[in-house]
Write a protein that holds these residues in place. Sequence first.
Motif, PDB file in Angstrom:
ATOM      1  N   ARG A 167     -63.625 -73.376 -43.153  1.00 31.49           N
ATOM      2  CA  ARG A 167     -64.381 -72.228 -42.675  1.00 31.49           C
ATOM      3  C   ARG A 167     -65.161 -72.647 -41.431  1.00 31.49           C
ATOM      4  O   ARG A 167     -65.568 -73.790 -41.278  1.00 31.49           O
ATOM      5  N   TYR A 168     -65.370 -71.710 -40.524  1.00 32.75           N
ATOM      6  CA  TYR A 168     -66.156 -72.003 -39.327  1.00 32.75           C
ATOM      7  C   TYR A 168     -67.035 -70.809 -39.001  1.00 32.75           C
ATOM      8  O   TYR A 168     -66.794 -69.688 -39.448  1.00 32.75           O
ATOM      9  N   VAL A 169     -68.079 -71.089 -38.237  1.00 34.10           N
ATOM     10  CA  VAL A 169     -68.962 -70.026 -37.759  1.00 34.10           C
ATOM     11  C   VAL A 169     -68.835 -69.965 -36.245  1.00 34.10           C
ATOM     12  O   VAL A 169     -68.440 -70.933 -35.595  1.00 34.10           O
ATOM     13  N   ALA A 170     -69.152 -68.802 -35.691  1.00 29.85           N
ATOM     14  CA  ALA A 170     -69.076 -68.620 -34.235  1.00 29.85           C
ATOM     15  C   ALA A 170     -70.276 -69.309 -33.598  1.00 29.85           C
ATOM     16  O   ALA A 170     -71.353 -68.715 -33.444  1.00 29.85           O
ATOM     17  N   MET A 171     -70.108 -70.559 -33.249  1.00 26.56           N
ATOM     18  CA  MET A 171     -71.203 -71.360 -32.713  1.00 26.56           C
ATOM     19  C   MET A 171     -71.312 -71.182 -31.200  1.00 26.56           C
ATOM     20  O   MET A 171     -70.306 -71.142 -30.492  1.00 26.56           O
ATOM     21  N   THR A 254     -67.455 -77.750 -42.291  1.00 28.62           N
ATOM     22  CA  THR A 254     -67.658 -76.448 -41.650  1.00 28.62           C
ATOM     23  C   THR A 254     -68.346 -76.608 -40.303  1.00 28.62           C
ATOM     24  O   THR A 254     -67.946 -75.981 -39.306  1.00 28.62           O
ATOM     25  N   SER A 258     -66.678 -75.825 -36.628  1.00 31.46           N
ATOM     26  CA  SER A 258     -67.342 -74.872 -35.739  1.00 31.46           C
ATOM     27  C   SER A 258     -67.660 -75.518 -34.394  1.00 31.46           C
ATOM     28  O   SER A 258     -67.497 -74.893 -33.332  1.00 31.46           O
ATOM     29  N   ARG A 261     -64.407 -76.262 -32.313  1.00 32.60           N
ATOM     30  CA  ARG A 261     -63.831 -74.988 -31.860  1.00 32.60           C
ATOM     31  C   ARG A 261     -64.644 -74.414 -30.707  1.00 32.60           C
ATOM     32  O   ARG A 261     -64.081 -73.943 -29.699  1.00 32.60           O
ATOM     33  N   ALA A 262     -65.973 -74.452 -30.834  1.00 28.49           N
ATOM     34  CA  ALA A 262     -66.825 -73.908 -29.778  1.00 28.49           C
ATOM     35  C   ALA A 262     -66.686 -74.714 -28.480  1.00 28.49           C
ATOM     36  O   ALA A 262     -66.648 -74.141 -27.384  1.00 28.49           O
ATOM     37  N   ALA A 390     -74.862 -71.583 -36.304  1.00 27.30           N
ATOM     38  CA  ALA A 390     -74.482 -70.789 -35.133  1.00 27.30           C
ATOM     39  C   ALA A 390     -75.333 -71.151 -33.919  1.00 27.30           C
ATOM     40  O   ALA A 390     -74.845 -71.137 -32.780  1.00 27.30           O
TER      41      ALA A 390
END
Length: 398
Positions: A167-171, A254, A258, A261-262, A390
């Motif tokens: 899972r990832y968050v929009a960082m 996680t 994130s 990816r960011a 985030a």
Amino acid sequence: MKKQIQFVCQVGTVIGLLGVLFSYAMFQGGFVSWFLFYSFLPFGLYSLAIVIYPLRLTQVERIFASHVYHAGDTLVVTVQIQVPIFFPFIYMVVEEKWPPLLQQKQRNQAVLLPFWRKTYSCTYEICDLPRGEHTFSAIRVKMTDWLGLVSKEASFPVEDTIVIYPRYVAMKYRKIGQQLDEGGVGSPILLHRDMAMAVGVREYVQGDRFSWIHWKASARKNELMTKDFEERKSDDIIVVLDRTPTPLFEEMVTFTASFVRAAIKKGVQTGLISVGSDRSVFPARNGEAHVQQLFYHLAKTSCDSVQPFARIIQQEITQCPLSISVNYVTSRLTKETATVLCDLAAKNRRGTVFLIKQEQHDMTNEEREMVEQLRKKGVVTIITTPKQFANALFGGGE
């Protein structure tokens, strides 16, 4: 062998009951005896038909609603079954052989009522998927007669593998400035420096060129000293994931997912060092294919390192170029780790430490002391929690 004996006993029971009722009708005669025999005859013939039915010729297929899932998503699976010959089944039991991590999620059986159909399907869901690579190995189909006297089952090796990405968050991403010796935060703007200009001296480390040795300083200190150059900096980063056993490993994965990816989405070339029972080193690159490669590793990795994080840092970071920024992701800051990071900072290898905690107040007194020690040495240290991921790079942590 046990199943074969049980199956023979079931067939023998049906044939025995037919024989007993027929014998009773022949010797006893009368309406009642023949009524019992003819009443049981359809059920007995149905049971014997199940015995000879070619269940193993059934075609079984498993279909996933999607091929990309992340931890916490809901998996929707459809099992399609096509029988070879029409048969008026009473009901059919379909059982999935699930991967070990999914077996405790819910019941893995479904009862179908096909009646007059040759093709039918069932759909089920698995909620809150765990991260990892999961293999569905087989589907078992079982059918029985009206009275439950005979049952027949067959297992079909339908193997499908699905990868549940972390899972990832929009960082929100930004380059983190290095801290100065006084503890202040330096400018995040890149400094373009000339490698030909020596700005100081430092202790000799393995890998330094012979031409870099500063002979006068070496003579004064009675040990080898090398010239310290202002090297050209870059945006490239390396993330070092701590894989020593910890209950916060999922949160660390996680955050790492994130973060990388960011950074790659921002155009930054990003690498990953992950050392546990296996050693995985991904050089700094960017692009969607690189993101998928990193996510695939993060999907399968686990906290299985037997070496302390401090030793892994010593072994791996010395091989990284000085121009690359190193980011450490851990949930536990020990004295040994802090000592190694301070030694690296003294050799112009400052980095950023992301200390993952469930809550801000979960830090121990020793960890607070280590954080202050690192910050005094110029090592940026950010304490963050899952709720702050985030904005972790914009002051979302302590």
